[in-house]
Write an enzyme that holds these catalytic residues in place. Structure first.
Site, PDB file in Angstrom:
ATOM      1  CD  GLU A  54     -10.922  -3.001  -2.074  1.00 17.51           C
ATOM      2  OE1 GLU A  54     -10.256  -3.713  -1.307  1.00 17.51           O
ATOM      3  OE2 GLU A  54     -10.479  -1.998  -2.635  1.00 17.51           O
ATOM      4  CG  ASP A  94     -11.355   0.216  -5.053  1.00 15.81           C
ATOM      5  OD1 ASP A  94     -10.897   0.345  -3.916  1.00 15.81           O
ATOM      6  OD2 ASP A  94     -11.049  -0.715  -5.811  1.00 15.81           O
ATOM      7  CB  SER A  99      -7.502  -1.445  -0.844  1.00 16.64           C
ATOM      8  OG  SER A  99      -7.428  -2.827  -0.930  1.00 16.64           O
TER       9      SER A  99
END
Ligand code: NAG
Ligand code: NAG
Ligand code: NAG
Ligand code: NAG
Ligand code: NAG
Ligand code: NAG
Ligand code: NAG
Ligand code: NAG
Ligand code: NAG
EC number: 3.4.14.10
Length: 606
Positions: free
Chosen positions: A302, A306, A521
């Site tokens: 994650e 990002d 995400s």
């Protein structure tokens, strides 16, 4: 009537010393302030160590949240003369600070409970008191009993199902956590979905390298998403940020998630060579001991997704990484091997007290959980903190969730009735954030992946009423679906997502090799990046940044979005909300076209 133990604060952490001392404050006037059922999938596995410490966040009733909300609506409404005239930090503090009576009563209650106020952390506006205490002490303070709860996936939290306060304090305290909130912002609670890579990487790099970005088909391989494709698809590829010194973007990492900048560098070398310098340029801000890339902390998918997504889109706009930890360290006993503090509030309270000029105007967050895992008081109080940030010109983007209207096995209510129902997600359901759904392919359709069960999330809140700004769009949609799904969702709730972007098969470098990832995400940082570029164009013309986006989006911004009309948010053993013309509960208004957004805003049109 119980006898309260005497608490002596000895270090920064107050420690319970004696259990047999004088009863200081009989609890005859205690009544239950809040009860909340344990969410499905969690079970009580025993008692916590009485010395297990929790950091309590005590929310005090603001003296005038209604006025803050009123101003927020005016400054966010493009048809209002005050549009863009965001509030100062001092103005926001004035609305949020509690009445003196509130503060004094709560303080006196803590003192009565032998909690030394000098060991409490009080924020600038004085609407939050934070204090770290052993569970045994908290149990007496709140006349409750904590347990260790374990989720089916192994996460453990120390929580309770009900807590009490002296009756006289009920109206002065909005929420106290961690008590009944089971929301997880930890690596298991988040939902990045890794899939085995099934594209030829060399080919993907070659496509990304190709000079021909005049067409989407030329720039994209929809089985392996790259910055070049996103920039072409959403029309940012010809835009050069003009004021990178006056603009920035941030994203959140929670409990233990780290973004590896060496991986980010490799990613950029392959997919955005002109931006390689930016891999190490971002500011890392560690909150409450949050882990960040120091060369040894292991990176996570994650955190890398990002960072890499944002760097690939916004260069040379600076990027800030907030990493919020769960300090102080807990006692690692046999029942509670995971950290159990509440990271969202920790991050929000940190941000509330930063100098506004240091807070990026766009923040992307890819964490969330079922709305029913938290009590309404918690959801509302956190959502109000988001409103306070919006009033100061900050845009907040949250992913809409990764399991359509709910993962098949999870669609059971928590209201004591065990009804079958769709499962809205929080914070996506808060009206003061912009909720980002996911698409795939071209023309874009609602994203799903049968290889890992991913389906773009959507829903209707059970806690937040549908706001006026979305009523026309949502009611038109509800009329079109008639009584389909009747009883499975709340027809009067705030509906989401608001908009969407690609959320399928993003190529991400992790620990030196490339992976492929699905999920909202992916889309949240993508949309956040595009709006950071919009802010760049606004600031370059001396205008205010977007701030809270939603009233603009539903009033006029939607015209700049490409409608997504196919696919649906499959879930809860059924087809879920379908996409259709105009706003729909599967894709919101669809996907952004950067140049059209500038047109709608009347910015940089030459
Ligand atoms: C780019 O691709 C388009 C469509 O495939 C094509 O018409 C155009 O000639 C290509 N341009 C170059 C420079 O290859
Ligand atoms: C790096 O971060 C990890 C995880 O937060 C921490 O355990 C370690 O002590 C840090 N190392 C240094 C050198 O700061
Ligand atoms: C990264 O790779 C190294 C060597 O292959 C391995 O030892 C390490 O566990 C990996 N770290 C992560 C976070 O996957
Ligand atoms: C709801 O489910 C829970 C957990 O499975 C069970 O303990 C409870 O008895 C059920 N309640 C009803 C009303 O069926
Ligand atoms: C959307 O659905 C319509 C009708 O079923 C179909 O004709 C069209 O090709 C679909 N478009 C996409 C992008 O899947
Ligand atoms: C539906 O939402 C409203 C708030 O918008 C709330 O008051 C009501 O309790 C919700 N209904 C259910 C069944 O949760
Ligand atoms: C970061 O990624 C690089 C590969 O790009 C790897 O060599 C390094 O071990 C990673 N660092 C950590 C702390 O995982
Ligand atoms: C950017 O910031 C600098 C100082 O920080 C200021 O002098 C300049 O006017 C700003 N430019 C714009 C376009 O706002
Ligand atoms: C959930 O149920 C639906 C309908 O029965 C089915 O089509 C879908 O594949 C299921 N999803 C998963 C992830 O099993």
């Amino acid at each position: 009537m119980c006898i309260r133990s005497l608490v002596l604060a000895t270090t920064v952490t107050a420690v319970a010393l004696s259990a047999s001392a004088t009863p200081l404050n009989p609890r005859f006037d205690y009544t239950v302030k809040e009860s909340h059922n344990v969410p499905p999938q969690w079970s009580n596995i025993g008692n916590p160590d009485p010395l297990h410490h929790l950091t309590l966040n005590i929310g005090l009733q603001p003296n005038d949240f209604e006025s803050l909300e009123h101003h927020l609506h005016q400054v966010s409404d493009p048809s209002h003369p005050r549009y863009g005239q965001h509030l100062t930090q001092e103005q926001v503090h004035d609305f949020l600070k509690p009445a003196d009576e509130t503060f004094d009563l709560v303080r006196a209650w803590l003192v009565d409970n032998s909690i030394d106020p000098s060991f409490c952390n009080i924020n600038t506006a004085r609407d939050w008191i934070t204090v770290t205490l052993p569970v045994a002490t908290i149990e007496q303070l709140l006349d409750t009993k904590y347990s260790v709860y374990e989720h089916q996936d192994g996460t453990r939290l120390v929580r309770t199902t009900s807590w009490s306060l002296p009756q006289a304090l009920h109206e002065h305290i909005t929420t106290i956590q961690p008590t009944t909130a089971f929301l997880r912002a930890n690596p298991k609670g988040k939902t990045v979905l890794d899939v085995p890579i099934d594209v030829d990487l060399a080919q993907a790099v070659k496509v990304a390298d190709a000079a021909n970005t005049t067409t989407i088909r030329g720039a994209c391989n929809f089985g392996g998403m790259t910055p070049k494709c996103l920039r072409t698809l959403y029309n940012t590829i010809n835009y050069k940020p003009q004021v990178p010194n006056n603009n920035s973007i941030a994203f959140n990492n929670f409990l233990g998630e780290v973004s590896n900048r060496s991986d980010a560098r490799t990613f950029l070398q392959n997919f955005r060579p002109d931006a390689v310098d930016s891999a190490y340029a971002g500011t890392q801000i560690s909150i409450n001991g949050g882990a960040y890339d120091n060369g040894t902390a292991p990176a996570g998918i994650e955190g890398n997704l990002d960072l890499e997504t944002i760097l690939g889109l916004v260069y040379p706009t600076p990027v800030t990484l907030y990493t919020t930890g769960g300090e102080p360290p807990f006692n690692a006993d046999k029942f509670t091997p995971t950290n159990t503090n509440e990271p969202y509030l920790t991050w929000l309270l940190f941000l509330r007290d930063q100098d506004l000029s240091t807070i990026p105007k766009v923040i992307s967050t890819s964490y969330g959980d079922h709305e029913q895992t938290v009590p309404p008081s918690y959801a509302k109080t956190v959502c109000n903190q988001f409103a306070a940030l919006g009033a100061q010109g900050i845009s907040l983007f949250f992913s809409s969730g990764d399991f359509g209207v709910g993962a098949n096995s999870s669609c059971v209510t928590n209201d004591g009735k065990n009804r079958t129902a769709f499962m809205p997600s929080f914070p996506a359901s808060c009206p003061y954030v912009t909720s980002v759904g996911g698409t795939m392919g071209y023309p874009e359709v609602v994203a799903y992946d049968t290889r890992n069960g991913f389906v773009s999330g959507s829903g209707f809140s059970n806690y937040f009423q549908r706001p006026k700004w979305q009523s026309t769009a949502v009611e038109d949609y509800l009329d079109s679906i008639g009584d389909q799904f009747q009883g499975l969702y709340n027809t009067s709730g705030r509906a989401y997502p608001d908009l969407s972007a690609q959320a399928y098969r993003y190529l991400v470098w992790l620990n030196g090799s490339v992976r492929s990832v699905d999920g909202t995400s992916c889309s949240a940082p993508t949309v956040a990046s595009i709006f950071s570029l919009v802010n760049d164009a606004l600031v370059a013309e001396g205008k205010s940044p977007m701030g809270w986006l939603n009233p603009w989006l539903y009033q006029s911004g939607f015209e700049a979005f490409t409608d997504v009309v196919n696919g649906s948010s499959i879930g809860c053993n059924g087809p879920g909300f379908g996409a259709s013309d105009g706003w729909d509960a599967a894709s919101g208004f669809g996907t952004p076209d950067f140049e059209k957004i500038l047109d709608v805003l009347g910015v940089g049109v030459s």
